[in-house]
Each structure stands twice: as structure tokens, then as C-alpha cells.
Design a protein around this motif. Sequence first.
Motif, PDB file in Angstrom:
ATOM      1  N   LEU A   4      -8.912  -3.822   1.307  1.00  0.00           N
ATOM      2  CA  LEU A   4      -8.150  -2.726   1.603  1.00  0.00           C
ATOM      3  C   LEU A   4      -6.851  -3.173   2.225  1.00  0.00           C
ATOM      4  O   LEU A   4      -5.643  -2.661   1.614  1.00  0.00           O
ATOM      5  CB  LEU A   4      -8.958  -1.833   2.664  1.00  0.00           C
ATOM      6  CG  LEU A   4      -8.306  -0.577   2.948  1.00  0.00           C
ATOM      7  CD1 LEU A   4      -8.063   0.413   1.760  1.00  0.00           C
ATOM      8  CD2 LEU A   4      -9.276   0.198   4.177  1.00  0.00           C
ATOM      9  N   PRO A   5      -6.554  -3.929   3.076  1.00  0.00           N
ATOM     10  CA  PRO A   5      -5.373  -4.180   3.471  1.00  0.00           C
ATOM     11  C   PRO A   5      -4.249  -4.716   2.407  1.00  0.00           C
ATOM     12  O   PRO A   5      -2.974  -4.434   2.400  1.00  0.00           O
ATOM     13  CB  PRO A   5      -5.401  -4.872   4.734  1.00  0.00           C
ATOM     14  CG  PRO A   5      -6.627  -5.621   4.848  1.00  0.00           C
ATOM     15  CD  PRO A   5      -7.504  -4.493   4.051  1.00  0.00           C
ATOM     16  N   ILE A   6      -4.919  -5.270   1.788  1.00  0.00           N
ATOM     17  CA  ILE A   6      -4.004  -6.170   0.399  1.00  0.00           C
ATOM     18  C   ILE A   6      -3.763  -5.206  -0.457  1.00  0.00           C
ATOM     19  O   ILE A   6      -2.587  -5.199  -0.907  1.00  0.00           O
ATOM     20  CB  ILE A   6      -4.816  -7.434   0.047  1.00  0.00           C
ATOM     21  CG1 ILE A   6      -5.099  -8.447   0.961  1.00  0.00           C
ATOM     22  CG2 ILE A   6      -4.338  -7.573  -1.457  1.00  0.00           C
ATOM     23  CD1 ILE A   6      -5.985  -9.415   0.477  1.00  0.00           C
ATOM     24  N   ILE A   7      -4.631  -4.063  -0.816  1.00  0.00           N
ATOM     25  CA  ILE A   7      -4.105  -3.216  -1.697  1.00  0.00           C
ATOM     26  C   ILE A   7      -3.297  -2.277  -1.225  1.00  0.00           C
ATOM     27  O   ILE A   7      -2.347  -1.857  -1.885  1.00  0.00           O
ATOM     28  CB  ILE A   7      -5.494  -2.131  -2.037  1.00  0.00           C
ATOM     29  CG1 ILE A   7      -6.600  -3.128  -2.866  1.00  0.00           C
ATOM     30  CG2 ILE A   7      -5.082  -0.962  -2.876  1.00  0.00           C
ATOM     31  CD1 ILE A   7      -7.800  -2.368  -3.004  1.00  0.00           C
ATOM     32  N   LEU A   8      -3.341  -1.887   0.056  1.00  0.00           N
ATOM     33  CA  LEU A   8      -2.208  -1.058   0.935  1.00  0.00           C
ATOM     34  C   LEU A   8      -0.836  -1.634   0.779  1.00  0.00           C
ATOM     35  O   LEU A   8       0.334  -1.009   0.386  1.00  0.00           O
ATOM     36  CB  LEU A   8      -2.804  -0.723   2.211  1.00  0.00           C
ATOM     37  CG  LEU A   8      -3.884   0.347   2.506  1.00  0.00           C
ATOM     38  CD1 LEU A   8      -4.222   0.389   3.830  1.00  0.00           C
ATOM     39  CD2 LEU A   8      -3.631   1.453   1.654  1.00  0.00           C
ATOM     40  N   ILE A   9      -0.860  -3.331   1.153  1.00  0.00           N
ATOM     41  CA  ILE A   9       0.317  -3.806   1.026  1.00  0.00           C
ATOM     42  C   ILE A   9       1.060  -4.070  -0.176  1.00  0.00           C
ATOM     43  O   ILE A   9       2.236  -3.857  -0.563  1.00  0.00           O
ATOM     44  CB  ILE A   9       0.200  -5.196   1.788  1.00  0.00           C
ATOM     45  CG1 ILE A   9      -0.075  -5.012   3.207  1.00  0.00           C
ATOM     46  CG2 ILE A   9       1.387  -5.942   1.598  1.00  0.00           C
ATOM     47  CD1 ILE A   9      -0.562  -6.245   3.961  1.00  0.00           C
ATOM     48  N   PHE A  10       0.127  -4.107  -1.313  1.00  0.00           N
ATOM     49  CA  PHE A  10       0.610  -4.150  -2.515  1.00  0.00           C
ATOM     50  C   PHE A  10       1.268  -2.852  -2.929  1.00  0.00           C
ATOM     51  O   PHE A  10       2.168  -2.882  -3.759  1.00  0.00           O
ATOM     52  CB  PHE A  10      -0.631  -4.414  -3.586  1.00  0.00           C
ATOM     53  CG  PHE A  10      -1.059  -6.065  -3.776  1.00  0.00           C
ATOM     54  CD1 PHE A  10      -0.567  -6.973  -2.836  1.00  0.00           C
ATOM     55  CD2 PHE A  10      -1.514  -6.386  -4.903  1.00  0.00           C
ATOM     56  CE1 PHE A  10      -0.690  -8.243  -3.141  1.00  0.00           C
ATOM     57  CE2 PHE A  10      -1.755  -7.836  -5.022  1.00  0.00           C
ATOM     58  CZ  PHE A  10      -1.263  -8.618  -4.001  1.00  0.00           C
ATOM     59  N   SER A  11       0.425  -1.772  -2.756  1.00  0.00           N
ATOM     60  CA  SER A  11       1.375  -0.499  -2.970  1.00  0.00           C
ATOM     61  C   SER A  11       2.672  -0.267  -2.412  1.00  0.00           C
ATOM     62  O   SER A  11       3.623   0.177  -3.074  1.00  0.00           O
ATOM     63  CB  SER A  11       0.246   0.527  -2.441  1.00  0.00           C
ATOM     64  OG  SER A  11       0.840   1.867  -2.548  1.00  0.00           O
ATOM     65  N   TRP A  12       2.898  -0.895  -1.194  1.00  0.00           N
ATOM     66  CA  TRP A  12       4.138  -0.808  -0.587  1.00  0.00           C
ATOM     67  C   TRP A  12       5.064  -1.622  -1.402  1.00  0.00           C
ATOM     68  O   TRP A  12       6.011  -1.186  -1.862  1.00  0.00           O
ATOM     69  CB  TRP A  12       4.107  -1.347   0.646  1.00  0.00           C
ATOM     70  CG  TRP A  12       5.224  -1.376   1.471  1.00  0.00           C
ATOM     71  CD1 TRP A  12       6.059  -0.144   2.096  1.00  0.00           C
ATOM     72  CD2 TRP A  12       6.121  -2.272   1.442  1.00  0.00           C
ATOM     73  NE1 TRP A  12       7.154  -0.565   2.531  1.00  0.00           N
ATOM     74  CE2 TRP A  12       7.617  -1.957   2.224  1.00  0.00           C
ATOM     75  CE3 TRP A  12       6.452  -3.699   1.043  1.00  0.00           C
ATOM     76  CZ2 TRP A  12       8.800  -2.609   2.628  1.00  0.00           C
ATOM     77  CZ3 TRP A  12       7.623  -4.401   1.620  1.00  0.00           C
ATOM     78  CH2 TRP A  12       8.649  -3.907   2.222  1.00  0.00           C
ATOM     79  N   MET A  13       4.800  -2.943  -1.636  1.00  0.00           N
ATOM     80  CA  MET A  13       5.657  -3.669  -2.586  1.00  0.00           C
ATOM     81  C   MET A  13       5.657  -3.316  -3.724  1.00  0.00           C
ATOM     82  O   MET A  13       6.884  -3.460  -4.483  1.00  0.00           O
ATOM     83  CB  MET A  13       4.880  -5.225  -2.625  1.00  0.00           C
ATOM     84  CG  MET A  13       4.677  -5.868  -1.487  1.00  0.00           C
ATOM     85  SD  MET A  13       3.732  -7.287  -1.410  1.00  0.00           S
ATOM     86  CE  MET A  13       5.064  -8.643  -2.215  1.00  0.00           C
ATOM     87  N   SER A  14       4.869  -2.654  -4.664  1.00  0.00           N
ATOM     88  CA  SER A  14       5.130  -1.912  -5.916  1.00  0.00           C
ATOM     89  C   SER A  14       5.931  -0.816  -5.790  1.00  0.00           C
ATOM     90  O   SER A  14       6.942  -0.743  -6.816  1.00  0.00           O
ATOM     91  CB  SER A  14       3.846  -1.422  -6.513  1.00  0.00           C
ATOM     92  OG  SER A  14       3.915  -0.735  -7.658  1.00  0.00           O
TER      93      SER A  14
END
Length: 253
Positions: free
Chosen positions: A99-109
Amino acid sequence: MSFLDPVLNPVLGPLLTKSPLLIVILVSLIISVIITVVYKFATNQTEMKRLKEQQKDFQKRMKELRSSPEEMMKVQKEAMKSNMDYMKHSLKATLITMLPIILIFSWMSGHLSFEPIYPGESYSVTAVFTKGVTGNAELVADEGTELSSDAQQEIAGGEVTWRMKSSAGEHLLTVKTGEVSQQKKVLITKELQYENQFSMFKDSDIEKITINYDKLKPLGDISIFGWYPGWLAIYFISSIGFSLGLRKLLKVY
């Protein structure tokens, strides 16, 4: 833009305008540390070590049994079972970090996929129309946006593209054809921020409106045999190095 902006922008925001590459590497390091630490304390490392050593032993035995296909197949089945056991033991750690990885990836994207559209910079927007729609399409821009192509154009090949320039801030573009109209928001800024690249519309003569961004190149003009890696490729390359180093340092199996 990402809903994580209020959380991550104060921390990483100052780096956005300075070095996108540094942000990707820094985030890659942070995520690698989180994953490694979680794996170390959320898994039975004694059992993980045993399974790892067992897998190495199976690989060695399979190499020795190349001349005996039937025996090698038996060992291969045992190796697959051992590998499945390893994956089962690591599942808990994977779920915790997902979950935290998906959220951080969303921010980076939302910040590192494209170049922003700068104030006064020429950019284009393309509208794609439902199959069979013909005639003319018109783009109506709000105050602060100046069209450099005709506002009204004939639909050719199912789409129309307009070029324009806008002042800093949010702008609303309206595409019209016949009695149908759809809107697309555009963000003009000097920061690494942008609206979603495209908007899709259901049950409408206007199928999609796309902002034609330039892709962000974290490495600048440096290419790898003509390839300009984006943030995701750089993340995976750097995370592999960080993960290998951290696992060895912390003795994570």
C-alpha cells in the motif's frame, strides 16, 4: 497532481524544481530501506535462510543431473515446492509494503512523468471523437489562453488538435461539436505539476481530450543507446542496487 501532495510536497517539493533524478534515487532508497526492514522483522529469517540455502542446493543438483532428465525433473519439482514455501513466508511482508509503495508511486507519477507546461509556452490539446462523428469541432478557451491555431476545425481522422499558449494558473478548455461539449482542465506552472494527461467521456460524441505533454527526462540529454529512461525505469534500476546492498548489509534472506 496527487492527493498525497499535502504530505509529500513539503518534504520533496523543494527538490522537484532542482533535480528530478535526485528525487527518484532518494525515493528509491527510502522504499528499499522500508521493504528491507519490513522483510527482516515480518518474516522468520531462520526459515527464510534455510529455504534460500535449499534452493541453492537444488540448483546445484540440477546442474549435476543434466545428463539424467528424469532425476533432474524430480529435483526440479522439489525446487518449485521450496520456492513456493519461500513465497508464502514472504507474503505477509509483501502485503505490508504494497500500500505505501502504491501511494508513493501515485505521487511520483503525478510529478515526474511529464514536463510541466510553462507560462507562455506553446502546447497542444487533441480531441478524439466517437467513430462516425464528422463535421467541425471548436475549442473555446478561457481568459488567459491564446489560440495559435484556428478555434474551429474540421474533424479529420476522428480527431482535431489545437495549439495555444496560456498564462500561469489553471485554465478550462471546452471542446464543442454540434450540440455536444466537454471540458478539460490544464495547469500552467513553473513547478513539476500537471493535470491528468487525458479525460475520457462516456456516451458522448467526444470520446477523449488529451494534453500532449513532453515526457520528463530525469537524465536530461543523456541517453542509453538512444533510450531516455523515465522515472519508473530509473527507480527500478536504482532500487535493485539498493535492495541487494541493504539485504547483504542487514543479512535479510
